[in-house]
Design a protein around this motif. Structure first.
Motif, PDB file in Angstrom:
ATOM      1  N   ALA A  79       5.898   3.551  10.388  1.00 40.57           N
ATOM      2  CA  ALA A  79       5.322   3.572   9.042  1.00 40.57           C
ATOM      3  C   ALA A  79       5.542   4.952   8.425  1.00 40.57           C
ATOM      4  O   ALA A  79       5.737   5.948   9.142  1.00 40.57           O
ATOM      5  N   PRO A  80       5.539   5.059   7.101  1.00 39.80           N
ATOM      6  CA  PRO A  80       5.743   6.363   6.450  1.00 39.80           C
ATOM      7  C   PRO A  80       4.814   7.422   7.029  1.00 39.80           C
ATOM      8  O   PRO A  80       3.636   7.156   7.283  1.00 39.80           O
ATOM      9  N   PRO A  81       5.337   8.651   7.231  1.00 41.89           N
ATOM     10  CA  PRO A  81       4.565   9.678   7.931  1.00 41.89           C
ATOM     11  C   PRO A  81       3.503  10.371   7.095  1.00 41.89           C
ATOM     12  O   PRO A  81       2.695  11.124   7.633  1.00 41.89           O
ATOM     13  N   THR A  82       3.503  10.162   5.771  1.00 39.62           N
ATOM     14  CA  THR A  82       2.530  10.834   4.913  1.00 39.62           C
ATOM     15  C   THR A  82       1.944   9.830   3.919  1.00 39.62           C
ATOM     16  O   THR A  82       2.523   8.777   3.665  1.00 39.62           O
ATOM     17  N   THR A  83       0.789  10.193   3.359  1.00 38.86           N
ATOM     18  CA  THR A  83       0.169   9.411   2.296  1.00 38.86           C
ATOM     19  C   THR A  83      -0.233  10.362   1.173  1.00 38.86           C
ATOM     20  O   THR A  83      -1.048  11.259   1.399  1.00 38.86           O
ATOM     21  N   PRO A  84       0.344  10.221  -0.032  1.00 33.50           N
ATOM     22  CA  PRO A  84       1.391   9.254  -0.380  1.00 33.50           C
ATOM     23  C   PRO A  84       2.718   9.650   0.256  1.00 33.50           C
ATOM     24  O   PRO A  84       2.861  10.752   0.799  1.00 33.50           O
ATOM     25  N   SER A  85       3.694   8.758   0.172  1.00 33.93           N
ATOM     26  CA  SER A  85       5.022   9.025   0.708  1.00 33.93           C
ATOM     27  C   SER A  85       6.076   8.677  -0.328  1.00 33.93           C
ATOM     28  O   SER A  85       5.850   7.831  -1.201  1.00 33.93           O
ATOM     29  N   LEU A  86       7.237   9.314  -0.222  1.00 34.94           N
ATOM     30  CA  LEU A  86       8.349   8.964  -1.087  1.00 34.94           C
ATOM     31  C   LEU A  86       8.731   7.502  -0.893  1.00 34.94           C
ATOM     32  O   LEU A  86       9.035   6.795  -1.859  1.00 34.94           O
ATOM     33  N   PHE A  87       8.688   7.028   0.347  1.00 36.03           N
ATOM     34  CA  PHE A  87       9.061   5.648   0.641  1.00 36.03           C
ATOM     35  C   PHE A  87       8.248   4.665  -0.197  1.00 36.03           C
ATOM     36  O   PHE A  87       8.796   3.707  -0.759  1.00 36.03           O
ATOM     37  N   GLU A  88       6.945   4.919  -0.292  1.00 35.80           N
ATOM     38  CA  GLU A  88       6.081   4.016  -1.054  1.00 35.80           C
ATOM     39  C   GLU A  88       6.177   4.279  -2.551  1.00 35.80           C
ATOM     40  O   GLU A  88       6.269   3.343  -3.357  1.00 35.80           O
ATOM     41  N   GLN A  89       6.177   5.549  -2.952  1.00 38.42           N
ATOM     42  CA  GLN A  89       6.190   5.885  -4.372  1.00 38.42           C
ATOM     43  C   GLN A  89       7.482   5.438  -5.057  1.00 38.42           C
ATOM     44  O   GLN A  89       7.480   5.058  -6.229  1.00 38.42           O
ATOM     45  N   ALA A  90       8.599   5.487  -4.337  1.00 38.28           N
ATOM     46  CA  ALA A  90       9.894   5.097  -4.901  1.00 38.28           C
ATOM     47  C   ALA A  90      10.241   3.637  -4.633  1.00 38.28           C
ATOM     48  O   ALA A  90      11.344   3.193  -4.956  1.00 38.28           O
ATOM     49  N   HIS A  91       9.313   2.895  -4.018  1.00 37.37           N
ATOM     50  CA  HIS A  91       9.513   1.469  -3.734  1.00 37.37           C
ATOM     51  C   HIS A  91      10.817   1.227  -2.971  1.00 37.37           C
ATOM     52  O   HIS A  91      11.587   0.320  -3.295  1.00 37.37           O
ATOM     53  N   VAL A  92      11.016   2.044  -1.952  1.00 43.01           N
ATOM     54  CA  VAL A  92      12.258   1.962  -1.173  1.00 43.01           C
ATOM     55  C   VAL A  92      12.393   0.604  -0.492  1.00 43.01           C
ATOM     56  O   VAL A  92      13.500   0.067  -0.366  1.00 43.01           O
ATOM     57  N   SER A  93      11.284   0.029  -0.079  1.00 44.36           N
ATOM     58  CA  SER A  93      11.351  -1.260   0.613  1.00 44.36           C
ATOM     59  C   SER A  93      11.978  -2.353  -0.251  1.00 44.36           C
ATOM     60  O   SER A  93      12.543  -3.323   0.271  1.00 44.36           O
ATOM     61  N   ASP A  94      11.908  -2.182  -1.580  1.00 41.70           N
ATOM     62  CA  ASP A  94      12.452  -3.200  -2.486  1.00 41.70           C
ATOM     63  C   ASP A  94      13.967  -3.311  -2.404  1.00 41.70           C
ATOM     64  O   ASP A  94      14.530  -4.352  -2.767  1.00 41.70           O
ATOM     65  N   VAL A  95      14.648  -2.247  -1.963  1.00 39.59           N
ATOM     66  CA  VAL A  95      16.117  -2.272  -1.947  1.00 39.59           C
ATOM     67  C   VAL A  95      16.671  -2.598  -0.558  1.00 39.59           C
ATOM     68  O   VAL A  95      17.883  -2.696  -0.389  1.00 39.59           O
TER      69      VAL A  95
END
Length: 202
Positions: free
Chosen positions: A50-66
């Motif tokens: 899971a992303p190592p920080t909260t918030p994370s770039l992974f979540e903020q940039a919606h990386v999972s969508d791509v």
């Protein structure tokens, strides 16, 4: 390069339609790499914790969508690595997953070594059985060199080493990569290289 993923010539066309598995795609560098490769037309798959920080770039940039597939798993787990490799059927493997912090390596030396050495071996071992794989890049660090106090920058042929658990684990990761290259990838269709990246704070 003109903006994220906007590259000209053969660099951009190389990635178009290729299946790419990124380990560590939930981290800062991994998230940016995922977005860039997606914009260049790659079919990007991920394996990471899971992303190592909260918030994370992974979540903020919606990386999972791509992502085509998004596996949450530990690279020390052979079954998790094998499942991600099978799902991705990658043409290219980019290995970024690691315990990347020097200070954390003093607190958790065994976990650091297990992740950065044994985890790498699990990934490379699964890669041996990936039928379409053509290229592997293992991203290590400029901390992999034996620190002898030289004033000049370290050179690619300088000895591996490390005075702290993190640096030692990355020196060992370079040796493991070299061993797998010589033992399993030297004569085949898959090419294996390392990239020794510098550390930065985001």
């Amino acid at each position: 390069m003109d903006g994220v993923g906007r590259m000209s010539g053969s660099t951009s066309t190389f990635w178009r339609g290729r299946s790419v598995l990124i380990t560590g795609h939930t981290g800062f560098k991994g998230s940016w790499l995922t977005l860039m490769l997606h914009q260049m037309g790659a079919k990007v798959h991920g394996l990471a914790l899971a992303p190592p920080t909260t918030p994370s770039l992974f979540e903020q940039a919606h990386v999972s969508d791509v992502l085509v597939t998004n596996h949450c798993g530990d690279i020390r787990d052979a079954d998790a690595v094998a499942a991600a490799m099978t799902a991705a059927e990658p043409d290219v493997l980019l290995h970024l997953a690691a315990q990347p912090l020097v200070r954390e390596s003093y607190r958790t030396p065994v976990d650091t070594i297990a992740t950065n050495v044994v985890g790498l071996a699990q990934v490379l071992d699964a890669a041996r059985r990936a039928p379409h794989l053509k290229a592997i890049v293992n991203v290590t660090t400029d901390k992999c060199y034996e620190n002898v106090g030289w004033v000049h920058p370290y050179r690619e042929a300088d000895p591996m080493g490390g005075h702290d658990p993190y640096s030692a684990s990355k020196g060992a990761a370079e040796l493991i990569t070299a061993a797998y290259r010589a033992s399993f990838f030297e004569e085949g269709a898959t090419r294996l290289a390392t990239a020794r990246a510098g550390s930065f704070w985001a």
